[in-house]
Design an enzyme around this catalytic site. Structure first.
Site, PDB file in Angstrom:
ATOM      1  N   ARG A   1       0.843  -1.197   0.000  1.00 35.71           N
ATOM      2  CA  ARG A   1       0.000   0.000   0.000  1.00 35.71           C
ATOM      3  C   ARG A   1       0.880   1.249   0.000  1.00 35.71           C
ATOM      4  O   ARG A   1       1.935   1.267   0.656  1.00 35.71           O
ATOM      5  CB  ARG A   1      -0.876   0.013   1.260  1.00 35.71           C
TER       6      ARG A   1
ATOM      7  N   HIS B   1      -0.727   0.151  -9.872  1.00 36.75           N
ATOM      8  CA  HIS B   1      -1.462  -0.734  -8.951  1.00 36.75           C
ATOM      9  C   HIS B   1      -2.106  -1.906  -9.719  1.00 36.75           C
ATOM     10  O   HIS B   1      -3.334  -2.089  -9.699  1.00 36.75           O
ATOM     11  CB  HIS B   1      -2.523   0.056  -8.174  1.00 36.75           C
TER      12      HIS B   1
HETATM   13  C1  OXD Z   1      -5.951  -5.756  -3.384  1.00 33.25           C
HETATM   14  C2  OXD Z   1      -5.209  -4.893  -4.313  1.00 33.25           C
HETATM   15  O1  OXD Z   1      -5.986  -5.468  -2.184  1.00 33.25           O
HETATM   16  O2  OXD Z   1      -5.377  -5.051  -5.537  1.00 33.25           O
HETATM   17  O3  OXD Z   1      -6.530  -6.753  -3.830  1.00 33.25           O
HETATM   18  O4  OXD Z   1      -4.442  -4.040  -3.872  1.00 33.25           O
END
Ligand code: OXD
Length: 297
Positions: free
Chosen positions: A212, A260
């Site tokens: 993250r 992402h």
């Molecule tokens: C998830 C992401 O949490 O794609 O699945 O970050």
């Protein structure tokens, strides 16, 4: 959204699923399937009995002040997501070992120059976070013949992976030539990818960040790259997504960005487990992949 609705319809059309943007009776909704929902939205649903994440991560649900931890929360644990993550990380590891990113930069300057490359015997890979994705990724790298170590709050027993717990972060970092972040985002892991921890890595280490955005202190990464201490970083997640056009990462020669996309939930693969949980909920049965709302993951 259309793909998700189509998957629900194709898999079990007897379950009523509504698009939150269409008019509907909010009091009749018992389960919400969410991904980065607008804060406050959940409070409009007085009878929610479960909030299900569309992905593996759940940090965005905890961040929403309208979510009450008394409502059970579930996340996705999906073989397809796991394989996608293993493959993405493996691709980044080899791109680094073989110097592919540096060749891309040299190509832009029409510069022909063979460079020495690393072999897998020469590096140790450190995986931060040994949850489902971290463990699977560590095991996949072990199967490919890499030396792998892992770091998590408590030590884990994983064949072929040397495990360190939270008190041994420095020693774990000091051996990690390639550092992979797959930690959950919690108050204690936020900002963990910082200059102090980068300095504890061996010189020339490479970062692969697929967890993250807020794990990373972005200015510290730039400092570690510009000083030459880190040789590069493959970054898939950001504080702000999409990243603003002016961000320094876009043009930095040692930052290798992806939007992402390390592993993206497939509705066809995920919807069956959402439906199974919906049925479990209706029958007061235990939920699959329920999140520990105290621990935050
Ligand atoms: C998830 C992401 O949490 O794609 O699945 O970050």
């Amino acid at each position: 959204m259309t793909q998700w609705l189509a998957a629900f319809k194709a898999i079990d059309s007897s379950v009523k699923v509504v698009d939150f943007r269409e008019p509907h009776d909010k009091a009749s909704i018992t389960m919400a399937l969410v991904w980065k929902q607008a804060h406050g939205l959940l409070s409009l649903y007085p009878n929610l009995k479960c909030v299900a994440s569309m992905g593996a991560g759940v940090d965005f649900i905890f961040e929403d002040p309208s979510y009450s931890t008394s409502i059970p929360m579930t996340r996705v644990v999906d073989p397809m997501l796991i394989t996608d993550m293993e493959e993405f990380v493996t691709a980044q590891v080899y791109a680094h070992l073989k110097g592919l990113y540096d060749y891309k930069v040299k190509q832009q300057d029409s510069f022909w120059s063979q460079q020495p490359y690393l072999r897998k015997e020469e590096v140790t890979i450190g995986v931060m976070g040994l949850g489902i994705l971290g463990t699977a990724t560590a095991c996949s790298l072990v199967r490919q013949g890499f030396k792998v170590q892992g770091w998590s709050v408590t030590k884990k027993k994983i064949a072929g992976v040397k495990s360190y717990d939270k008190n041994d972060l420095d020693i774990f970092l000091s051996h990690s030539n390639i550092l992979i972040c797959l930690l959950p985002l919690t108050p204690s892991t936020e900002g963990i990818l910082n200059i102090t921890n980068f300095s504890a890595l061996p010189e020339g280490a490479f970062l692969i960040h697929v967890a993250r955005g807020p794990h990373l202190v972005e200015t510290d990464l730039i400092e570690a790259l510009d000083s030459g201490w880190l040789s590069g970083a493959a970054i898939d997640v950001f504080h702000q997504e999409p990243l603003c056009k002016e961000h320094v990462f876009w043009k930095h020669p040692k930052v290798h960005m992806t939007p992402h996309c390390a592993s993206i939930s497939s509705p066809e693969s995920v919807v069956p487990q959402v439906l199974a949980n919906y049925k479990a909920l209706m029958n007061s049965q235990p939920l699959l992949n329920q999140v520990n709302t105290e621990k935050g993951y």
